[in-house]
Design a protein around this motif. Sequence first.
Motif, PDB file in Angstrom:
ATOM      1  N   LEU A   1       0.398  -1.207  -0.177  1.00 50.05           N
ATOM      2  CA  LEU A   1      -0.318  -0.166  -0.278  1.00 50.05           C
ATOM      3  C   LEU A   1       0.784   1.014   0.249  1.00 50.05           C
ATOM      4  CD1 LEU A   1      -3.355  -0.063   3.130  1.00 50.05           C
ATOM      5  CD2 LEU A   1      -2.780  -0.188   0.539  1.00 50.05           C
ATOM      6  N   ILE A   2       2.044   1.819   0.955  1.00 48.66           N
ATOM      7  CA  ILE A   2       2.003   2.334   0.989  1.00 48.66           C
ATOM      8  C   ILE A   2       3.153   2.425  -0.606  1.00 48.66           C
ATOM      9  CG2 ILE A   2       5.110   3.125   1.990  1.00 48.66           C
ATOM     10  CD1 ILE A   2       3.886   1.753   4.708  1.00 48.66           C
ATOM     11  N   ILE A   3       3.828   1.524  -1.334  1.00 46.89           N
ATOM     12  CA  ILE A   3       4.741   1.360  -2.574  1.00 46.89           C
ATOM     13  C   ILE A   3       3.392   2.381  -3.229  1.00 46.89           C
ATOM     14  CG2 ILE A   3       5.372   0.217  -4.419  1.00 46.89           C
ATOM     15  CD1 ILE A   3       6.375  -1.582  -2.554  1.00 46.89           C
ATOM     16  N   ILE A   4       1.957   2.142  -3.696  1.00 42.17           N
ATOM     17  CA  ILE A   4       1.314   2.280  -4.502  1.00 42.17           C
ATOM     18  C   ILE A   4       0.899   3.882  -4.414  1.00 42.17           C
ATOM     19  CG2 ILE A   4      -0.731   2.074  -4.743  1.00 42.17           C
ATOM     20  CD1 ILE A   4      -1.239  -1.092  -4.600  1.00 42.17           C
ATOM     21  N   VAL A   5       0.753   3.984  -2.908  1.00 42.18           N
ATOM     22  CA  VAL A   5       0.903   5.507  -2.798  1.00 42.18           C
ATOM     23  C   VAL A   5       2.234   6.626  -2.613  1.00 42.18           C
ATOM     24  CG1 VAL A   5       0.221   6.886  -0.854  1.00 42.18           C
ATOM     25  CG2 VAL A   5      -1.190   4.821  -1.074  1.00 42.18           C
ATOM     26  N   VAL A   6       2.945   5.808  -2.651  1.00 39.03           N
ATOM     27  CA  VAL A   6       4.522   6.520  -3.298  1.00 39.03           C
ATOM     28  C   VAL A   6       4.420   6.958  -4.054  1.00 39.03           C
ATOM     29  CG1 VAL A   6       6.673   7.261  -3.114  1.00 39.03           C
ATOM     30  CG2 VAL A   6       5.496   6.423  -0.961  1.00 39.03           C
ATOM     31  N   ALA A   7       4.246   6.315  -5.558  1.00 33.29           N
ATOM     32  CA  ALA A   7       3.907   6.198  -6.844  1.00 33.29           C
ATOM     33  C   ALA A   7       3.201   7.171  -7.441  1.00 33.29           C
ATOM     34  CB  ALA A   7       3.835   4.317  -7.344  1.00 33.29           C
ATOM     35  N   ILE A   8       1.686   6.765  -6.503  1.00 31.79           N
ATOM     36  CA  ILE A   8       0.649   7.744  -7.422  1.00 31.79           C
ATOM     37  C   ILE A   8       1.204   9.225  -6.746  1.00 31.79           C
ATOM     38  CG2 ILE A   8      -1.674   8.985  -6.463  1.00 31.79           C
ATOM     39  CD1 ILE A   8      -1.752   5.980  -5.954  1.00 31.79           C
ATOM     40  N   CYS A   9       1.712   9.613  -5.250  1.00 29.43           N
ATOM     41  CA  CYS A   9       2.338  10.893  -5.410  1.00 29.43           C
ATOM     42  C   CYS A   9       3.444  11.265  -6.321  1.00 29.43           C
ATOM     43  CB  CYS A   9       2.979  10.416  -4.089  1.00 29.43           C
ATOM     44  SG  CYS A   9       0.955  10.721  -2.775  1.00 29.43           S
ATOM     45  N   VAL A  10       4.755  10.519  -6.577  1.00 25.93           N
ATOM     46  CA  VAL A  10       5.838  10.516  -7.118  1.00 25.93           C
ATOM     47  C   VAL A  10       5.115  11.208  -8.885  1.00 25.93           C
ATOM     48  CG1 VAL A  10       7.633   9.829  -8.813  1.00 25.93           C
ATOM     49  CG2 VAL A  10       6.905   9.595  -6.061  1.00 25.93           C
TER      50      VAL A  10
END
Length: 246
Positions: free
Chosen positions: A138-147
């Motif tokens: 989840l954290i990876i996905i959220v960070v990816a979305i933000c980036v």
Amino acid sequence: MRGKEFKRLKSMLGVVLLATFLVCTMVIPTAVTAERGTVPELSEFTITHEDLSEGDVINYDWYTPNGEELWFWIEDEGGNDYEYKVVSGSSGSFEVKSNGDWYVKWSNPENTNDVELEYDVSVESSQDGDTSDVIGDLIIIVVAICVIGGIGLYYIINDYKKQKELDELKESQQTQPQSQQQPQQYQQTQQQSPTQSQQPPPPPVQGSSTQQTQQQEGKPCPDCDRPMRFVQQYDRWYCDNCEKYQ
Ligand SMILES: [Zn+2]
């Protein structure tokens, strides 16, 4: 909005939607709300999990809203009981000992009425990883979305700025030849030499220090007889009283 910009925005939206969908498919199964069941009088209530593998974990969390006690246990295909207790509520994790079907069971031998039950029972597969892996994903996905979103936004804003500058440049180039007809353009185009147009040039600004026109007073106005100003820039006489060139 330009086509290129719109396309980029559309693909950005696609990425965000896809990411949102992925997050939902991962979060929803782990966020199952409690279910309700009834353990009938002198009978049992069973939840079956088929084809579990050794090492899978059964998570359970239950209680009886009315506080009645039930017999609770987890049972394998061979009828072996684990986690047995007589309580009105319980939560915990149980690691499956062998491959096969497993049963989470409640029995109601002590009450002479049906017993309501609220429960949340789920299985974590030992192959799929545990909850901490899900949170990590989840954290990876959220960070990816933000980036991705940040980069996309940066480009869109940058693009928009550039296009705006270009548009402004184009616009000013297009409107320059017509500036004689537009009084608001006068201040900007003042330095340009007047064309031989038939239309009267705009009146000179009085008392303006930046003004390039040089004034001589003299020649009386043919209409009002007051002295006019000679505006060198336009090579004409201007009457301040009549507010026009003569
Ligand atoms: Zn006059």
